[in-house]
Design an enzyme around this catalytic site. Sequence first.
Site, short mmCIF file in Angstrom:
data_model
loop_
_atom_site.label_atom_id
_atom_site.label_comp_id
_atom_site.label_asym_id
_atom_site.label_seq_id
_atom_site.Cartn_x
_atom_site.Cartn_y
_atom_site.Cartn_z
N HIS A 1 27.95 -56.39 27.03
CA HIS A 1 28.67 -57.85 26.96
C HIS A 1 27.73 -58.81 27.53
O HIS A 1 27.69 -60.21 27.19
CB HIS A 1 29.94 -57.86 27.32
CG HIS A 1 30.17 -57.77 28.92
ND1 HIS A 1 30.57 -56.91 29.65
CD2 HIS A 1 29.88 -58.89 29.70
CE1 HIS A 1 30.49 -56.99 30.72
NE2 HIS A 1 30.22 -58.16 30.95
N ASP B 1 30.06 -50.54 26.48
CA ASP B 1 29.70 -51.49 27.10
C ASP B 1 28.54 -51.14 27.86
O ASP B 1 28.05 -51.76 28.97
CB ASP B 1 30.68 -52.02 27.92
CG ASP B 1 30.48 -53.55 28.35
OD1 ASP B 1 29.67 -54.16 27.60
OD2 ASP B 1 30.79 -53.87 29.41
N GLY C 1 28.94 -62.36 36.60
CA GLY C 1 27.63 -62.14 36.94
C GLY C 1 27.15 -60.76 37.78
O GLY C 1 25.97 -60.40 37.45
N ASN C 2 27.91 -60.32 38.15
CA ASN C 2 28.07 -58.95 38.60
C ASN C 2 27.94 -57.77 37.45
O ASN C 2 27.31 -56.64 37.58
CB ASN C 2 28.83 -58.24 39.44
CG ASN C 2 28.80 -58.77 40.90
OD1 ASN C 2 29.71 -59.78 41.52
ND2 ASN C 2 28.12 -58.05 41.59
N SER C 3 28.42 -58.24 36.31
CA SER C 3 28.07 -57.27 35.11
C SER C 3 26.95 -56.63 34.84
O SER C 3 25.93 -57.26 34.93
CB SER C 3 28.66 -57.89 33.72
OG SER C 3 30.27 -58.14 33.99
#
Length: 395
Positions: A144, A176, A249-251
Site C-alpha cells: 500500500h 501487503d 509513515g511507519n508502514s
Amino acid sequence: MYDKNRYSYEVKSRVPRVVVPVKTRTSPFIIFLGVVLALGALIGCGFLGASIAYGKFSEDVANEKTSVVYRDVADRSEDTSNIGVTGEKLTSEQVTALAKQSVVEVVTESVSYEGGIFGGTYITSGAGSGVIISGSGHIITNYHVIEGTDAENITVTLYDGQSFKAEWVRGDAVTDTAIIKINAETANAAVIGRSDTVQAGQEVIAIGNPLGKLGGSVTKGVISAVEREITVDSQTMTLLQIDASVNPGNSGGGLFNMYGVLIGIVNAKSVAEDVEGIGFAIPIDTAYSVAEDLMSLGYVDGRVDTAVFEFREIKMPTISLPNVGLYLKSSKVSTDIPVGAYIVSVDGVQVKTVAEWKGVLNKKQPKATVEIVYNYGSQQRVATLTLTQREGYDT
C-alpha cells in the site's frame, strides 16, 4: 480514516486542554471539610465508575470490532559489526545502531489526469518506510506504500542521508508486501530472523519514518499477541500485534527483536477514539517468503487467480441493475454463468464488492472448486468454478 495520498491511515487525536487555577488563600477548616467531602464523593464515584466501565467492557467484548489502518545504508562501524551474530542479547542502543543501517525512508509520487474543460495533471505524494534485505539493494516494504506509483517516481533515502531513485520490482496486495530496488554500492541488509518462535511479552523495537518526515525514528514495546487475525479492506491477514508506537509513515518499516534481527514488517494499527498502543506487523516468515517469490518468479507461488471474472460493482441500485453488488461483465474462463448475472455468494459467503470476492478466493488453493450462487432474470442458479494458479503480479 484512510488517506490514499499518504498511503496510510491517519488517526485524529484530541489533546485535552490543561487549565491552571489561580491560587487563593483558604481556611484550614474549609480545607478539611473539602477533603472529607471529596473522599466520600471519590468512593461513591469509584463504585459507580466501576459498574459503568464493566458494563461498557462487557458490551465491547460482545460487539468486538477491530478498525485497522491499513499504509540508511553505510558500512557498519567497528563497534556494531559483530552485533546480531554473537547470539547475545543487546541493549536498545545496540539494536538501534545495527538495525537503523538497513531501514530506509520511501517517498512516492503518482501522476493523475482529470478530463474536462478545466482538467489537468495532478501530482500526489506519499511516504513510508522500507527495509533492505539484500546486499544488491532489494528493499521490502508494504504494497500500500507503493500502490499506484510509477517506477521512476520512488525515492529512497538511507539513514546517512543518501538518496536514490528506486526501481519498482513486484508487489503482492494479498500480503501487503512489495519489493523495490536501489543501486547502492554498500547496501547493508538486515539480519533476517524467524517469526515462528516469537512469543507474547517479547521486547521489540520498531524503526521507520512516521509522518513521512521523521526518518529513523525508534520506538520500543513488546509483542502483545501472535497470530492475530485482522481484516484490512476485506482481506484477512495473520499478524503480530505490538504495543510499540507506530504512525502514518511507519508502514513498511522494520520490527526487530533484541538481538538486532528482523522479525516483522510494520503495516497497520488499530484506530479508534478509545484505542491506544495496538499496532500490527507482518511476520517475517510470511513477508520474506513472499519477497523471495516476487524476486525470483515475479509472482507468489500458489496464489489463486482472483481476476478470472470482470465485474460491474454497483453501489447504488438502478432500474436496470436493482441490486447492490457484483454483476458479471466478462470471463476469462469457460463458465455456465451468463454475462449480466448478479453474484449472490461464493462457497456460502455473500460478496458485495470485488474486495470481498478476492477475500474469499484468496483463502483457497489453485485447483480447488468453489460453488457460486447467482441470480439471472427471475431465477437463482448455482455454478461451480475450478480455481487456477495466478502467474501475474500486482502493480
